[in-house]
Design an enzyme around this catalytic site. Structure first.
Site, mmCIF file in Angstrom:
data_model
loop_
_atom_site.group_PDB
_atom_site.id
_atom_site.type_symbol
_atom_site.label_atom_id
_atom_site.label_comp_id
_atom_site.label_asym_id
_atom_site.label_seq_id
_atom_site.Cartn_x
_atom_site.Cartn_y
_atom_site.Cartn_z
ATOM 1 N N HIS A 153 47.113 43.547 28.940
ATOM 2 C CA HIS A 153 46.154 42.628 29.556
ATOM 3 C C HIS A 153 45.961 41.444 28.629
ATOM 4 O O HIS A 153 45.964 41.604 27.412
ATOM 5 C CB HIS A 153 44.812 43.334 29.797
ATOM 6 N N ASP A 176 44.993 48.534 37.122
ATOM 7 C CA ASP A 176 45.967 48.842 38.168
ATOM 8 C C ASP A 176 46.735 50.124 37.920
ATOM 9 O O ASP A 176 47.454 50.599 38.793
ATOM 10 C CB ASP A 176 46.962 47.683 38.308
#
Ligand code: ACO
Length: 437
Positions: A313, A371
């Site tokens: 991320h 996710d």
């Protein structure tokens, strides 16, 4: 914006070419790193900043969402996302993001009522759906249909009018689940299901997705609770790619429906919201836990474009707090649905274990993101893979509209217009075609 500009706090920049020094103001927010205000930089120095991917650039001031990537903190209007996921519900979180405070019981009732009464689509839009191929990706359908809403709701496109802005915001939040479910029904060749006003937001979505006119669809409380919590976890995430796209599109004065359609397009990419679909495809491709080391090795190779989807991320360099809640929901859903043997979950758990012990992932601070687990939950809930990112878009719409409203109300807002470092040809003389051989 509520930023503190301390006259004493400056950042000194020295131009080594001329020896000239420049004092740049440093601005502090209520939390998080300070920012160097470079707005006068070009005027004063004749230089731009260069920051592809905006890794060191704050594009706006915002009061909506706060992330501390090093400590895995995500707050909506000051409230930790895990507390909201455990104690609140999606409409309440929508209210919070839009208005800045949790609603009172009366405010909540009115808000839910108003959202519920905007869930239906203009009937003419059903013909619009019929223009798509049945095998179209639902994100493609969603981009088109949401953009087309501006052709149907002219009475809420005057962005200078706060009432118009709020009606458009309610319409978008309310109609997104209807559009998502219609895209699914169209792909299945099944009749569209109209929303039912006595259902909650999450229940209504499941009813429109899985109900048919042939029999009554009983919404499972387990499923609707899981959907509601997933919606909360995805509701906003400060200035990510899709939100920045919405803001940039909106900065020109474009109407909200067009801006959200632009946000949906940006979300679709596998590096962003499309990752939940990509994670499931990757787990299916891995197929067996014994193949994991091969895929982990591929992810580490510089010359192989393969990446572990659901890992890494831009902001979280410790853990993604949403992924923690998501993992919990995943186990709860599989328990509730009495799915004891989910091979993809077994692969996911093992992949996570192997990657988290691997030096490459440790050094680069790559952790599972939101996710990683959401795809497994969606699969268990019976949601087709191609709809995973659509669900993300349904949830993120409230964040997009909250950020869009904030941008329009910000007196320092200007049209977004980055500059560039030009590295092309210098000026040259046109050569006629017959001489270009
Ligand atoms: N697998 C393997 N290596 C990775 C991964 C990954 N998933 N993610 C990053 N890396 C490596 C990069 O190759 C790079 O290595 P290098 O320094 O040797 O060049 C380093 O880690 C830093 O990665 P960047 O791409 O520079 O980091 P950035 O912040 O630009 O990208 C992103 C973040 C896009 C999320 C990236 O980690 C990624 O592609 N992850 C997979 C896709 C994904 O899960 N996206 C969902 C994000 S969450 C969301 O949008 C809801």
């Amino acid at each position: 914006m509520n930023a503190k500009k301390d006259a004493k706090q400056t950042f000194t920049l020295t131009d080594n070419r001329s020896g000239q020094k420049y004092e740049l103001p440093v601005v502090s927010g209520s939390m998080g790193p300070d920012v160097i205000d470079v707005r006068r930089l070009y005027n004063d120095t004749n230089c731009f900043t260069y920051d592809p991917g905006f890794t060191s650039t704050g594009s706006c001031g915002s009061k909506i969402t706060y992330i501390d990537g090093d400590n895995g903190v995500l707050l909506y209007r000051g409230y930790p996302v895990d507390q909201l996921a455990d104690n609140s519900d999606f409409p309440e979180v929508c209210y919070l993001l839009l208005y800045g405070e949790l609603p009172t019981p009366d405010q909540k009732k009115k808000f839910e009522h108003d959202i519920t009464y905007h869930t239906m689509l203009n009937e003419q839009l059903t013909y619009f759906f019929r223009g798509f191929r049945r095998d179209a990706h639902p994100m493609a359908v969603m981009c088109g249909v949401v953009g087309a809403l501006s052709a149907f709701y002219h009475d809420s496109t005057d962005i200078s009018d706060p009432k118009h802005r709020m009606i458009a915001s309610y319409r978008l939040i309310a109609k997104m689940p209807t559009i998502a479910a219609m895209a699914y029904k169209f792909s299945m060749g099944q009749p569209f299901q109209y929303p039912l006003n006595d259902l909650t937001f999450a229940e209504n979505f499941l009813h429109m997705m899985f109900g048919t006119p042939c029999e009554e669809y009983k919404v499972s409380p387990v499923l609707s609770k899981a959907i509601d919590r997933i919606l909360i976890l995805h509701a906003d995430h400060e200035q990510n790619a899709s939100t920045s796209t919405v803001r940039l599109a909106g900065s020109s004065g474009a109407n909200p429906f067009a801006c959200i359609s632009a946000g949906i397009a940006s979300l679709w990419g596998p590096a962003h919201g499309g990752a939940n679909e990509a994670v499931l495809n990757m787990l299916e491709e891995i197929g067996d836990a014994k193949n994991i080391p091969e895929y982990v090795d591929r992810a580490k190779k510089k010359d192989d474009p393969f990446r572990l989807m659901g890992f890494g991320h831009r902001v979280y360099k410790n853990f993604d707090p949403r992924a923690k809640v998501m993992e919990k929901i995943c186990h709860e859903v599989l328990n509730d649905l009495k799915i004891e043997d989910e091979p993809l979950l077994d692969i996911a758990v093992e992949l996570e274990r192997i990657a988290l012990e691997d030096d490459y992932f440790i050094e680069k601070k790559l952790y599972p993101n939101v996710d990683f687990y959401s795809g497994i939950i969606f699969k268990a809930l019976g949601i087709p893979t191609s709809l995973f990112t659509v669900l993300f878009a349904v949830a993120r719409t409230v964040g997009w509209v909250a950020q869009w409203n904030e941008m329009i109300e910000d007196p320092s807002q200007k049209i977004g217009r980055p500059r560039q470092l030009y590295i092309g040809e210098t000026a040259r003389k046109f050569k006629p075609l017959h001489k270009r051989i």
